[in-house]
Design a protein around this motif. Structure first.
Motif, short mmCIF file in Angstrom:
data_model
loop_
_atom_site.label_atom_id
_atom_site.label_comp_id
_atom_site.label_asym_id
_atom_site.label_seq_id
_atom_site.Cartn_x
_atom_site.Cartn_y
_atom_site.Cartn_z
N ARG A 1 8.57 -0.09 -1.13
CA ARG A 1 7.63 -1.09 -1.14
C ARG A 1 7.30 -1.54 -2.05
O ARG A 1 6.03 -1.87 -1.95
N SER A 2 6.12 0.16 -2.35
CA SER A 2 4.90 0.02 -3.69
C SER A 2 5.33 -1.43 -4.00
O SER A 2 3.88 -1.86 -5.16
N SER B 1 -4.72 -6.70 -3.10
CA SER B 1 -5.54 -5.13 -2.45
C SER B 1 -7.01 -4.93 -2.53
O SER B 1 -7.87 -4.69 -3.54
N MET C 1 8.78 2.27 -11.03
CA MET C 1 6.82 1.80 -11.00
C MET C 1 6.54 2.98 -11.52
O MET C 1 5.36 3.77 -11.48
N MET D 1 9.13 6.90 -4.70
CA MET D 1 8.61 6.18 -5.88
C MET D 1 10.04 5.71 -6.57
O MET D 1 10.70 6.89 -7.31
N ASP E 1 3.78 -4.14 -3.31
CA ASP E 1 2.12 -4.08 -3.52
C ASP E 1 1.48 -4.16 -4.26
O ASP E 1 0.57 -4.44 -4.51
N HIS E 2 2.48 -3.71 -5.10
CA HIS E 2 1.84 -4.19 -6.41
C HIS E 2 2.30 -5.23 -6.83
O HIS E 2 0.49 -5.75 -7.66
#
Ligand code: UTP
Length: 276
Positions: free
Chosen positions: A60-61, A69, A27, A23, A64-65
């Motif tokens: 990658r998160s 979604s 983040m 992670m 996406d954040h």
């Protein structure tokens, strides 16, 4: 004018292992908001609208954040939980996000050079999201203070803070001539000096405004301390050839790259923003 903000966010975050194994450090949430979002909000507060993020493997998160979604939004549609997503919605409506990957983690200077493709030939800001900067309600954020200064001086600016002498070895440290209250014209800069070699206790923290000639200087900068390409070395060259300012900002900074700093930030934010 400055429109773009670069977020070097490709580092390994080893001080937070094992949390950062899969992670990104950026983040990690301070209370309920990831560090990178605090950074983006600060950039927006300074009038910047294009976010340029240097990521790496396993990060990658972050992308996406800052995206919708659909499944989650469908799930909470019509409930009062929709409010929780309002802030991030506003961010996505008011700014753009672009990404590039640093393939080999060769240091902060190298990460900034990797971002050239997203920045081009214009002055830009840099935020290291693991330095969380907060100001009193209604005051200019740290980056907004620096953008105002840039309008006057039109040269690279680094944010500095006085740190205890036994901590200078963690930072880039400057010395210079004070040209106004809290503003120094830099003449020396050393990355992670031993206490006895530090030119002062003014440490560079994770906020910069850089003029685009920094890219050419970085291309010609050889690896320095720790075998990494150091932004400090490139800035020293820029200072010697022209002018770089150091600005003692107004506000609080938490080193969220360290566990103690992260806990302090969490306690502070919880008290300031969330507790009844
Ligand atoms: P740090 O040295 O604080 O971050 O770099 P780190 O390497 O991720 O953390 P530790 O020391 O292993 O715990 C400062 C900033 O520069 C970015 C980091 O992501 C962080 O935001 N960085 C650093 C890069 O993007 N690429 C690099 O090669 C090095």
């Amino acid at each position: 004018m400055i429109r773009k903000c670069l977020f070097p966010a490709a580092g390994y975050g080893t001080r937070f292992l094992p949390a950062t194994k899969s992670m990104p450090k950026e983040m990690l949430p301070v209370v309920n908001k990831p560090l990178i979002q605090y950074g983006v909000e600060e950039a927006i507060s300074a009038g910047l609208i294009n976010m340029a993020i240097v990521t790496g493997r396993g990060k990658r998160s972050m992308e996406d954040h800052f995206d919708v979604s659909y499944e989650l939004e469908h799930q909470i549609h019509g409930t009062d939980k929709e409010d929780y997503l309002q802030e991030i919605r506003n961010i996505m409506d008011s700014s753009t996000f672009s990404y590039t990957r640093q393939v080999e983690m060769k240091g902060l200077g190298h990460a900034i050079l990797t971002g050239e493709t997203l920045i081009g030939d214009e002055p830009f800001a840099v935020i290291l999201a693991d330095d969380l900067c907060l100001v009193d309600n209604g005051d200019d954020t740290v980056l907004a203070q620096m953008v105002k200064l840039y309008r006057q001086f039109r040269c690279s600016i680094v944010a500095v803070e006085e740190v205890p002498m036994d901590e200078v070895h963690k930072y880039g440290v400057i010395d210079g001539e004070m040209i106004r209250d809290d503003i120094y014209q830099i003449n020396t800069m050393v990355e992670k000096p031993a206490t006895e070699d530090a030119p002062s206790n003014l440490a560079i923290i994770g906020r910069y405004i850089l003029t685009p000639d920094i890219f050419e200087i970085l291309r010609n900068t050889t690896p320095g301390v720790g075998g990494e390409i150091q932004i400090t070395d490139a800035l020293l060259k820029q200072a010697q050839d022209g002018c770089v300012l150091a600005y003692k900002f107004k506000g609080k900074r938490f080193d969220c790259g360290s566990i103690a700093g992260f806990i302090d930030a969490t306690n502070y934010c919880y008290k300031a923003f969330y507790s009844e």
